[in-house]
Design a protein around this motif. Structure first.
Motif, PDB file in Angstrom:
ATOM      1  N   GLY A   5       1.968   5.243  -3.862  1.00 58.73           N
ATOM      2  CA  GLY A   5       1.963   6.693  -3.744  1.00 58.73           C
ATOM      3  C   GLY A   5       1.374   7.389  -4.956  1.00 58.73           C
ATOM      4  N   ALA A  33       0.542   7.031   5.322  1.00 59.22           N
ATOM      5  CA  ALA A  33       1.732   7.113   4.484  1.00 59.22           C
ATOM      6  C   ALA A  33       1.381   7.234   3.008  1.00 59.22           C
ATOM      7  CB  ALA A  33       2.614   5.888   4.711  1.00 59.22           C
ATOM      8  N   GLY A  34       1.981   8.218   2.336  1.00 62.00           N
ATOM      9  CA  GLY A  34       1.805   8.371   0.906  1.00 62.00           C
ATOM     10  C   GLY A  34       0.490   9.013   0.511  1.00 62.00           C
ATOM     11  N   ARG A  35      -0.319   9.440   1.470  1.00 60.56           N
ATOM     12  CA  ARG A  35      -1.613  10.026   1.127  1.00 60.56           C
ATOM     13  C   ARG A  35      -1.582  11.544   1.302  1.00 60.56           C
ATOM     14  NH1 ARG A  35      -4.970   5.490   0.933  1.00 60.56           N
ATOM     15  NH2 ARG A  35      -4.096   3.780   2.148  1.00 60.56           N
ATOM     16  N   GLU A  76       0.813  -1.194   0.000  1.00 62.54           N
ATOM     17  CA  GLU A  76       0.000   0.000   0.000  1.00 62.54           C
ATOM     18  C   GLU A  76       0.864   1.268   0.000  1.00 62.54           C
ATOM     19  OE1 GLU A  76      -4.293   0.765   2.021  1.00 62.54           O
ATOM     20  OE2 GLU A  76      -2.714  -0.177   3.154  1.00 62.54           O
ATOM     21  N   THR A  77       1.983   1.211   0.701  1.00 56.64           N
ATOM     22  CA  THR A  77       2.762   2.428   0.904  1.00 56.64           C
ATOM     23  C   THR A  77       3.687   2.737  -0.263  1.00 56.64           C
ATOM     24  OG1 THR A  77       4.253   1.019   2.108  1.00 56.64           O
ATOM     25  CG2 THR A  77       2.774   2.408   3.399  1.00 56.64           C
ATOM     26  N   ASP A 128      -1.914   7.620  -5.645  1.00 55.92           N
ATOM     27  CA  ASP A 128      -3.348   7.821  -5.517  1.00 55.92           C
ATOM     28  C   ASP A 128      -3.723   9.305  -5.404  1.00 55.92           C
ATOM     29  OD1 ASP A 128      -3.317   6.462  -2.086  1.00 55.92           O
ATOM     30  OD2 ASP A 128      -1.928   7.693  -3.209  1.00 55.92           O
ATOM     31  N   ARG A 146       1.274  16.028   0.602  1.00 56.71           N
ATOM     32  CA  ARG A 146       1.327  14.577   0.704  1.00 56.71           C
ATOM     33  C   ARG A 146       2.172  14.175   1.913  1.00 56.71           C
ATOM     34  NH1 ARG A 146      -0.287  10.903  -2.786  1.00 56.71           N
ATOM     35  NH2 ARG A 146      -0.529  12.369  -4.493  1.00 56.71           N
TER      36      ARG A 146
END
Lengths: 497, 215
Positions: free
Chosen positions: A495, B160-162, A491-492, A497, B190
């Motif tokens: 990146g 993370a990453g959002r 998921e991580t 999205d 982000r």
């Protein structure tokens, strides 16, 4: 950046109601009929004696919860003092107990819901409702299982997407259930002497024990219905949200237990006094509802049949109890994730919904698979696992007293060590009786129970060999987070999205 | 976030405050305290398991379950006592991370004996100076109960990453700065793994926020 309301603080009333809400539901509506089948009119004794047995464990929970401020139910207390493997097994069993309880409540919900539809003439009597055929699948699914499945799915979705279903709304739910049961009790007693076929009479209690069976014949029924007395564990899954927990948690445990046992005694007395143990047994999970339909006044405005109120009570109770155990099971899994005894992602809250998302979904899978079980097997299994878990919790009290004599205990068990020893002894007796009963009548439940424990042990060694290379107690979180399995990974890195 | 277990020796004003802050961040705290009055106060707050006794005694110290503790902080008001506690603990459980509170500015004198030294009086004096001379204030004392946290986003954390637009933080929290530290956070900021962000949180939601950033 949208914002959510943080969880609310719970008062003594809320905490008491959470405990009662979890107990009053399946136990009384679903299992009374089954208890009557096993032990006849002595079913009343089953509920009284179970209240006594469970009070010892209740005392242990009060001492532990007042001194250890952690939310994770019995698992958190056992984790405090036992080594990794025993605490893992404890958490694994308690988690399962809640998940199977979820299946049990869903299975109790379904026939009562069908009875409700029947009262208003939407469907034929519960026994005659056919299977639901799905276009995709070649086999028909019984309506009861399909309904139970849908109920679990609905509550899992609600709880996965929002934290609003927990907390003080439970107070309203529980108050409603208790009120409906008191209406049932009042009308039941009022029916005495009216000469009807199902008027309340104490003759239904004579003989108390079924012919040819001694007083010990009620022990298997005690084991089966033990699930109806586990509410104090649920209170301790929310300790961190309770105000003034030092005083309120022990009080909530005692109040909820006392009121619940009283309600049970009244309801079972009325159910047996009106319908008779035989009639109750015949109607199984819908026993109480059928008893009510027999004596509640008819021709009321709007609701027409007074019995429908009780049937509604049964639906409402089972569905709210299901809600409570969906939350409880995910909290146990969440606590295990936080303690690094399940993959870390299980101990995470969702970035958008603020719920223990993975913990809820994981629990949901087991619950949905379990609704295919017979109601009785689900009751037997969850009772068995609560009994086993509670034995360990009683043990934790003793181990903590010995190894941490100077730990501050705002509430101390009176007459220590008698209550935890009695708790262990009595729970052990019920466990042995229940296992023996399962060997004779329900080998499937026993096989599945053993399989779950074995699965846990296999998972434990596989998981800890993979992630637990570091020295025990060394907080090298980097290695553990890297290898937490499919949910955590992947998921991580994207990146995008 | 795998929960940390932290032992605090000394449950007076400093120890109790530290226990509360650690609990807010979701850690598992055990406090050792001798004075019944202080034990009563700790009991009321219900944020930590309390061992009542003298923390310099190994028989008391070991009741915190040293083999599972990640760090031990000796926060009584006597430097000598704190040193004794840290060294006893390190003797009972080698490699334990120890933090010692000191009454004086001791510099690097205790390096090798304890891992960290905290001179709490200096922090208190700084707070006092902030109020006496109001034109320039250091950050830590201007916020009342609000905590200004510097949090690193770890690999696998829920956020993370959002972007901030995608995540929903609990009411009572606010991401202040972007990863570079030069700009305020915006909805398209982000949250990158390995970067550190300044986040303002109210104590009630600190736990949840830390969980979201740190797995």
């Amino acid at each position: 950046m949208s914002q959510r309301e943080p969880a609310a603080e719970l008062g003594l009333l809320d905490a008491t109601m959470i405990g009662m809400g979890a107990m009053i539901g399946a136990g009384i509506f679903v299992l009374t009929g089954l208890a009557a089948e096993i032990s006849g009119p002595a079913a009343i004794l089953v509920f009284v004696l179970n209240g006594v047995v469970t009070a010892f464990t209740g005392l242990c929970y009060a001492e532990l919860a007042s001194s250890i401020p952690k939310s994770g139910g019995g698992y958190a207390f056992v984790r405090e003092i036992f080594d990794d493997l025993p605490s893992f097994v404890m958490g694994w069993m308690l988690w399962f107990a809640y998940m199977i309880a979820g299946a049990l409540y869903a299975l109790g919900f379904a026939p009562n819901f069908l009875e409700f539809l029947h009262v208003y003439g939407f469907v034929p009597p519960p026994g005659e409702v056919g299977a639901v055929t799905l276009g995709v699948l070649p086999v028909g699914i019984p309506a009861k299982v399909a309904l139970a499945f849908a109920a679990v799915l609905l509550l899992v979705t609600v709880n996965a997407l929002s934290t609003a279903a927990s907390g003080s709304i439970e107070t309203i739910f529980t108050a409603t259930k208790v009120t409906i049961l008191l209406v049932f009790v009042a009308f039941g007693f009022l029916s005495a002497g009216s000469g009807g076929e199902t008027s309340f009479t104490f003759q239904n209690f004579d003989p108390l024990f079924q012919e040819g069976k001694g007083a010990f014949s009620i022990l298997p029924a005690m084991g089966l219905t033990f699930i109806a007395f586990e509410g104090y564990d649920l209170i301790t899954t929310v300790t961190e949200e309770v105000e003034n927990p030092r005083e309120n948690i022990p009080k909530a445990i005692f109040f909820s237990l006392a009121v619940t046992v009283l309600v049970y005694i009244l309801v079972v007395t009325v159910a047996i006094g009106t319908l008779g143990a035989g009639g109750l047994a015949e109607n199984g999970e819908a026993g109480i509802a059928v008893a009510a339909t027999s004596f509640m006044p008819e021709n009321l405005p709007v609701i027409k049949n007074g019995g429908a109120i009780i049937v509604f009570g049964a639906i409402f109770s089972t569905i709210t109890a299901l809600n409570a155990v969906v939350i409880a099971s995910s909290r146990v899994a969440f606590a295990m994730g936080r303690e690094d005894q399940l993959p870390t992602s299980v101990g995470n809250i969702h970035h958008r919904y603020g719920t223990p998302f993975v913990a809820i979904l994981t629990s949901a899978v087991v619950m949905l698979m379990s609704v295919g079980l017979p109601t009785k097997s689900a009751g037997n299994m969850s009772s068995l696992f609560f009994l086993l878990s509670f034995i360990i919790v009683n043990g934790a009290v003793i181990k903590l007293r010995r190894e941490r004599p100077d730990m501050n205990r705002p509430y101390e068990i009176p007459y220590y060590p008698i209550p935890p020893l009695m708790g262990i002894l009595l729970n052990l007796v019920l466990t042995v009786v229940l296992v023996d009963y399962l060997l004779r009548t329900d080998p499937l439940a026993l096989v599945l129970s053993v399989a779950w424990i074995l699965l846990g042990v296999v998972f434990y060694f596989a998981y800890f060999r993979e992630t637990g290379e570091e020295a025990p107690g060394e907080p090298t979180t980097a290695t553990t987070t890297d290898q937490t399995g499919p949910e955590g990974a992947g998921e991580t890195t994207g990146g995008n999205d | 976030m795998p929960q940390k277990r932290i032992a605090i020796a000394g449950g007076g004003r400093v120890g109790r405050r530290a226990a509360n802050l650690l609990d807010d961040r979701g850690h598992d705290v055990v406090v050792i305290e001798d004075d019944p009055e202080q034990v009563g106060l700790l009991e009321e707050e219900h944020v930590a398991t309390v061992i009542s006794g003298d923390a310099t005694r190994p028989s008391i110290l070991s009741q915190v379950g040293l083999d599972r503790v990640d760090s031990l902080a000796a926060l009584t008001d006597e430097t000598g006592t704190n040193l004794a506690i840290c060294m006893t603990a390190a003797h009972l459980r080698p490699n334990l991370r120890t933090v010692m509170r000191s009454e004086y500015d001791v510099g690097d004198e205790y390096d090798g004996m304890v891992d960290e030294v905290v001179f709490t009086e200096a922090a208190g004096a700084r707070a006092a100076v902030n109020l006496i001379e109001r034109d320039v204030q250091t950050l830590e004392s201007v916020t009342g109960d609000l905590d200004i946290l510097q949090i690193e986003v770890v690999e696998g954390a829920p956020v993370a990453g959002r972007t901030l637009e995608e995540v929903s933080l609990p009411r009572g929290s606010l991401v202040v700065s972007g990863a570079d530290g030069d700009h305020t956070a915006r909805s398209d900021t982000r949250l990158e793994v390995g970067e550190t962000y300044i986040v303002a949180v109210e104590p009630a939601v600190a736990n949840e926020v830390v969980n979201l950033f740190q797995t």
